[in-house]
Scaffold this motif. Structure first.
Motif, short mmCIF file in Angstrom:
data_model
loop_
_atom_site.label_atom_id
_atom_site.label_comp_id
_atom_site.label_asym_id
_atom_site.label_seq_id
_atom_site.Cartn_x
_atom_site.Cartn_y
_atom_site.Cartn_z
N CYS A 119 0.87 -1.07 0.00
CA CYS A 119 0.18 -0.07 0.06
C CYS A 119 0.75 1.13 0.11
O CYS A 119 2.06 1.23 0.89
N LEU A 120 0.53 2.34 -1.03
CA LEU A 120 1.48 3.20 -0.99
C LEU A 120 1.30 4.28 0.11
O LEU A 120 1.99 5.36 0.41
N PHE A 121 0.08 4.11 0.80
CA PHE A 121 -0.11 5.01 2.18
C PHE A 121 -0.08 4.06 3.37
O PHE A 121 -0.63 4.08 4.32
N GLN A 122 1.16 2.85 3.52
CA GLN A 122 1.43 1.99 4.29
C GLN A 122 1.72 2.91 5.69
O GLN A 122 2.31 3.81 5.38
N ARG A 123 1.30 2.49 6.85
CA ARG A 123 1.81 3.22 7.96
C ARG A 123 3.11 2.50 8.32
O ARG A 123 3.18 1.19 8.30
N ALA A 124 4.04 3.17 8.75
CA ALA A 124 5.40 2.62 9.22
C ALA A 124 5.01 1.78 10.56
O ALA A 124 4.02 2.25 11.35
N THR A 125 5.58 0.61 10.55
CA THR A 125 5.31 -0.32 11.76
C THR A 125 5.36 0.31 13.22
O THR A 125 6.48 0.89 13.59
N GLY A 126 4.35 0.29 13.83
CA GLY A 126 4.29 0.89 15.21
C GLY A 126 4.09 2.41 15.15
O GLY A 126 4.26 3.04 16.42
N LYS A 127 4.10 3.11 14.30
CA LYS A 127 3.96 4.44 14.07
C LYS A 127 2.43 4.94 13.76
O LYS A 127 1.75 4.19 13.27
N THR A 128 2.17 6.14 13.93
CA THR A 128 0.81 6.44 13.59
C THR A 128 0.73 7.26 12.44
O THR A 128 -0.28 7.78 11.85
N PHE A 129 1.72 7.67 11.50
CA PHE A 129 1.72 8.20 10.40
C PHE A 129 1.89 7.19 9.08
O PHE A 129 2.59 6.18 9.29
N VAL A 130 1.53 7.55 8.00
CA VAL A 130 1.61 6.72 6.79
C VAL A 130 2.81 7.42 6.12
O VAL A 130 3.02 8.59 5.97
N PHE A 131 3.16 6.60 4.93
CA PHE A 131 4.14 6.95 3.89
C PHE A 131 3.32 8.05 3.08
O PHE A 131 2.16 7.79 2.89
N HIS A 132 3.99 8.83 2.35
CA HIS A 132 3.61 10.06 1.49
C HIS A 132 2.58 10.71 2.05
O HIS A 132 1.38 10.97 1.54
N ASP A 133 2.62 11.13 3.46
CA ASP A 133 1.65 11.83 4.07
C ASP A 133 1.38 13.15 3.76
O ASP A 133 0.30 13.83 4.22
N HIS A 134 1.98 13.71 2.53
CA HIS A 134 1.72 14.97 1.85
C HIS A 134 0.28 14.78 1.31
O HIS A 134 -0.27 15.89 0.96
N ILE A 135 -0.21 13.70 0.88
CA ILE A 135 -1.41 13.47 0.22
C ILE A 135 -2.49 13.20 1.27
O ILE A 135 -2.33 12.21 2.09
N LYS A 136 -3.46 14.22 1.46
CA LYS A 136 -4.37 14.04 2.42
C LYS A 136 -5.67 13.46 2.29
O LYS A 136 -6.20 12.78 2.92
N THR A 137 -6.07 13.28 0.93
CA THR A 137 -7.18 12.52 0.36
C THR A 137 -6.99 11.66 -0.47
O THR A 137 -6.14 11.60 -1.41
N TYR A 138 -7.80 10.41 -0.30
CA TYR A 138 -7.67 9.19 -1.06
C TYR A 138 -8.79 8.82 -1.97
O TYR A 138 -10.03 8.86 -1.41
N LYS A 139 -8.67 8.45 -3.17
CA LYS A 139 -9.85 8.02 -3.77
C LYS A 139 -9.84 6.39 -3.74
O LYS A 139 -8.64 5.74 -3.62
#
Length: 322
Positions: A119-139
């Motif tokens: 997933c391109l918005f995978q969350r880092a293990t044990g963290k609360t933020f996701v990869f590519h967090d500059h993208i705020k809305t997803y389709k």
């Protein structure tokens, strides 16, 4: 001198260079080459004057500690893998986060690609933020067949996609293996497309977890290791030829240098995904599935070969005994 000329052959040879042979400590074994190399470089850079005396094993051990300490100074603590206790704590935290996210309908954990860590918005293990967090809305898009969901980006769909049906790859084509086996390395991607791919990965025009983790070293070593094992769908020969092409095309002009780990861990798998998407018309998630399947197939073949080797040894031993 012949060796030096060969090393510098692609950057003008040795013309204009002055080659010197300063005295160096003598090595008396065949295992401490790295220590003597590091010492020679340090002595030359810091202009230390040494004599050509042989070093004892005790002196080599002292130098080993010295060079290791100097190297460690430049390493970010975050680049070190977590300890066993830290891993246990991180796993507990991850389980709690997943329990919470499963209750949220818009969480990325519901993306089908999350299950294979693609997933391109995978969350880092044990963290609360996701990869590519500059993208705020997803389709999101739902597979017509299995009814699972994917982000548009994880499916490889453009923003303006509006077809009535979408298939995630729950039933891959049976001819993929034949296409993968028959393609030549020169036909996988053009030289121009290699340069464009590398540039878009660097700028973020093409989202890539591999590039994201490359730029954020130490962020999630477990997922980075997971990706480093999934780099190709081709056999060893085709992969080696493709790597050589990537290295030659992405060589830094005038330097003769190329980041080989970045080539193999980032550019190579993204080039393979590019080919799978453009040639076989797979979606991004499907392409990642092919890479994952290749790893599992190779692991299975390795186990079979190990078993066959063990059986041959047993038969050979039985013949000797009789």
């Amino acid at each position: 001198m012949a060796i030096l000329r060969n090393v510098f052959r692609s950057s003008g040879g040795l013309q204009g260079w002055t080659v010197t042979f300063p005295p160096q400590w003598k090595q008396q074994d065949s295992v401490n080459c790295g220590i003597f190399m590091c010492s020679a470089v340090e002595n030359e850079v810091q202009k230390h004057t040494v004599t050509a005396e042989p070093l004892t094993l005790s002196q080599c051990r002292t130098l080993r500690v010295h060079h290791a300490s100097e190297i460690m100074k430049s390493i970010d603590p975050e680049d070190f893998p977590p300890t066993f206790i830290e891993s246990i704590e991180m796993e507990k935290k991850e389980n709690k986060l997943q329990e919470t996210e499963l209750k949220k309908t818009d969480s990325s954990i519901h993306c089908l690609a999350w299950k294979i860590r693609a997933c391109l918005f995978q969350r880092a293990t044990g963290k609360t933020f996701v990869f590519h967090d500059h993208i705020k809305t997803y389709k999101w898009v739902q597979c017509t067949s299995c009814k699972n969901w994917l982000h548009f980006q994880c499916a490889g769909l453009p923003e303006d996609w509006n077809e009535s049906e979408f298939f995630c790859g729950c039933s891959l084509h049976s001819d993929i293996d034949n296409l993968v086996e028959s393609v030549e390395a020169v036909d996988i991607i053009t030289d121009a497309d290699i340069k464009v791919l590398e540039q878009k990965l660097q700028t973020g025009d093409i989202l890539s977890n591999r590039m994201y983790l490359w730029k954020h070293k130490g962020l999630d070593l477990a997922i980075r290791k997971h990706y480093s094992e999934q780099v190709t769908a081709f056999n060893d020969i085709t992969t080696d030829v493709l790597i050589k092409r990537l290295e030659n095309i992405l060589l830094v002009p005038g330097s003769g240098l190329v980041d080989q780990r970045m080539i193999t861990e980032v550019i190579l798998p993204e080039a393979v995904i590019h080919w799978l998407q453009s040639t076989i018309n797979l979606c991004h998630y499907q392409a990642e599935m092919v890479l994952l399947r290749t790893v599992k197939d190779n692991e299975g073949n390795h186990k079979v070969q190990q078993k066959q080797g063990t059986e041959k040894v047993k038969l050979f031993q039985q013949k000797i005994d009789t």
